[in-house]
Design an enzyme around this catalytic site. Structure first.
Site, PDB file in Angstrom:
ATOM      1  N   HIS A 158       0.838  -1.220   0.000  1.00  0.00           N
ATOM      2  CA  HIS A 158       0.000   0.000   0.000  1.00  0.00           C
ATOM      3  C   HIS A 158       0.872   1.270   0.000  1.00  0.00           C
ATOM      4  CE1 HIS A 158      -3.192  -2.823   1.293  1.00  0.00           C
ATOM      5  NE2 HIS A 158      -2.252  -3.295   2.086  1.00  0.00           N
ATOM      6  N   SER A 279      14.469  21.747 -16.528  1.00  0.00           N
ATOM      7  CA  SER A 279      13.261  22.530 -16.771  1.00  0.00           C
ATOM      8  C   SER A 279      13.655  23.824 -17.459  1.00  0.00           C
ATOM      9  CB  SER A 279      12.582  22.831 -15.439  1.00  0.00           C
ATOM     10  OG  SER A 279      11.755  23.969 -15.563  1.00  0.00           O
ATOM     11  N   LYS A 285      15.898  22.230 -11.367  1.00  0.00           N
ATOM     12  CA  LYS A 285      15.272  20.930 -11.600  1.00  0.00           C
ATOM     13  C   LYS A 285      16.152  19.934 -12.360  1.00  0.00           C
ATOM     14  CE  LYS A 285      10.994  20.356 -11.501  1.00  0.00           C
ATOM     15  NZ  LYS A 285      10.135  19.578 -10.606  1.00  0.00           N
ATOM     16  N   GLU A 292       9.939   8.669 -17.062  1.00  0.00           N
ATOM     17  CA  GLU A 292       8.529   9.020 -17.259  1.00  0.00           C
ATOM     18  C   GLU A 292       8.034   8.579 -18.639  1.00  0.00           C
ATOM     19  OE1 GLU A 292       7.836  13.199 -16.164  1.00  0.00           O
ATOM     20  OE2 GLU A 292       9.310  12.911 -14.582  1.00  0.00           O
TER      21      GLU A 292
END
Ligand code: ARG
Length: 460
Positions: A158, A279, A285, A292
């Protein structure tokens, strides 16, 4: 007025230009040219073997096809949408080059068994490629598992800290998934590697063909035993697409974990700069875009599978033009899977592991509470009672804001008199992990054995 298509004999009008654009497939099936030529050469040799073509005719056809292959390879071939597909483009060019004898190639054959053959040759090679890349990825993951055999991290259920595991063990879970993916592709290959040629349009041919001879030349292990089925079903494409989707789902799950682990909140790992991007607005960043995209590209593979299944559903026997729509999805899936496997295999070695962050995270969340319960069970306490007692210990720690191991022995003993000082070894992360020392468990000894088993299953 007549129609100048290779099939134009019975037509009184030219094809509408919208129909030409609508029905053409050469813009994408030209990717099959190598397999198309390979299949044609085998077919011509078979026709010569059984006396349908004379030797000189066969030689001229084979020679002509070889020169065409060379020209296509060198981008020296002009494809024409007017000629619909890869088959008619190559056949028309053959006749252009060697004269009327080129027109004999299509004896005892149809584009229906021709495309089924091309596709099987293509997919066989694609599967071999995927299998090779899977092996490469599995090797890099095994190296990672090997260097992290003793690295303790939280195991989650979980997404909550559950019990400590080793990172080596976690990576081996990925390897188990990928090993099954490899098995699935190997099994699919057996069903792909069957010869459709000879089925002709749908019912077979009136010529005395030798399908065994054609199959041997093309390296097929079997011959399709029903001509209607041979030209119509694309289950072998669907099967590969399903296996590819499942593989992509596995890669997506791996990528998701890498993304979480690299996040500021976890800081378990850092992926190399070469596999991250920045970024355009936030200078600080470093984003895991490659991971992804690995996660995102599973959507394509799943979409392609749904397209292929939908395409097949409701088709009556035998061949229908619907099947032309199978090419783009399967090409896209193969391309996607190959790229994802290659990029992940290259990225894994750039991952640096923050072992102390992983260890710290494992010490939060009472990850060894089950070990305390198991300890009580070994002292004769029924598991349910042990569970209850340890629940109370956890509640006390929560109230005091401390970890299990911070609780003094006398306070522990208030919960159960059978707790002794030997408990502290069990409550340590290393103690907890190494106690799970059975086949499939997370103990470093077991992880080492599992790595050896995985390595033995890889081709040398
Ligand atoms: N382009 C077709 C396909 O991809 C080839 C077979 C066409 N056959 C036919 N009879 N129209 O399936």
């Amino acid at each position: 007025m007549s129609n100048d298509k290779p099939w134009g004999g019975r037509f009184g009008e030219e094809t509408h230009e919208l129909v030409e654009d609508f029905t053409e497939s050469v813009s994408f099936d030209k990717a099959l040219y190598r397999y198309d030529i390979q299949g044609s050469i085998a077919h011509a040799r078979m026709l010569s073997q059984v006396g349908v073509l004379i030797r000189e005719e066969c030689d001229a056809i084979v020679e002509g096809l070889n020169t065409i292959a060379r020209d296509i390879e060198q981008d020296n071939f002009s494809w024409s949408a007017r000629l619909e597909d890869v088959h008619m483009n190559i056949e028309a060019e053959l006749t252009e080059r060697i004269g009327d004898v080129g027109k004999k190639l299509h004896t005892a054959r149809s584009r229906n068994d021709q495309i089924a053959t091309d596709l099987r040759l293509y997919l066989r090679e694609a599967v071999d490629n995927i299998l090779e890349r899977l092996v490469e990825l599995r090797r890099t993951l095994l190296d990672l598992a090997e260097s992290e055999v003793e690295t303790v991290m939280p195991g989650f259920t979980h997404l909550q800290v559950a019990q400590p595991v080793t990172l080596g063990h976690h990576v081996l879970a990925w390897l188990s998934m990928l090993e099954r993916d490899s098995q699935r592709f190997s099994e699919a290959r057996v069903r792909i590697n069957i010869l459709p040629l000879g089925a002709a349009a749908l019912a077979g041919t009136t010529f005395g063909i030798d399908r065994q001879y054609t199959a041997e030349q093309l390296g097929f292990d079997g011959i399709a035993d029903n001509s209607l089925d041979a030209v119509s079903d694309r289950d072998f494409v669907i099967e590969c697409s399903a296996h590819a989707s499942l593989l992509m789902v596995h890669l997506s799950r791996i990528a998701e974990e890498l993304i979480l682990w690299q996040s500021e909140a976890y800081k378990f790992i850092e992926i190399g700069d070469a596999f991250c991007t920045g970024s355009s607005i936030m200078p600080q960043k470093k984003n895991p875009d490659v991971a992804e995209l690995l996660r995102g590209k599973s959507g394509r593979a799943i979409g392609n599978l749904v397209s292929l299944l939908t395409l097949m559903k409701g088709q009556p026997l035998a061949y229908n033009r619907d099947n032309q729509e199978d090419k783009e999805p399967i090409f896209d899936t193969v391309k996607t899977v190959c790229a994802c496997l290659a990029v992940l295999a290259a990225m894994v070695p750039t991952i640096s592991v923050n072992r102390s962050r992983m260890r710290d995270a494992a010490s939060q969340g009472f990850a060894t509470a089950t070990d305390l319960a198991d300890y009580l069970v070994r002292k004769g306490v029924p598991f349910r009672d042990a569970h209850e007692a340890v629940g109370k210990v956890v509640a006390e720690c929560l109230a005091d804001g401390i970890a299990l191991t911070d609780l003094a022995l006398d306070r522990l003993r208030q919960h159960h008199a059978s707790i002794d000082s030997d408990i502290f070894d069990m409550l340590s992360l290393e103690g907890s992990v190494s106690a799970r020392n059975h086949l499939g468990g997370t103990a470093p000894e077991q992880v080492r054995a599992a790595i050896a088993r995985h390595r033995a299953n890889l081709p040398s």
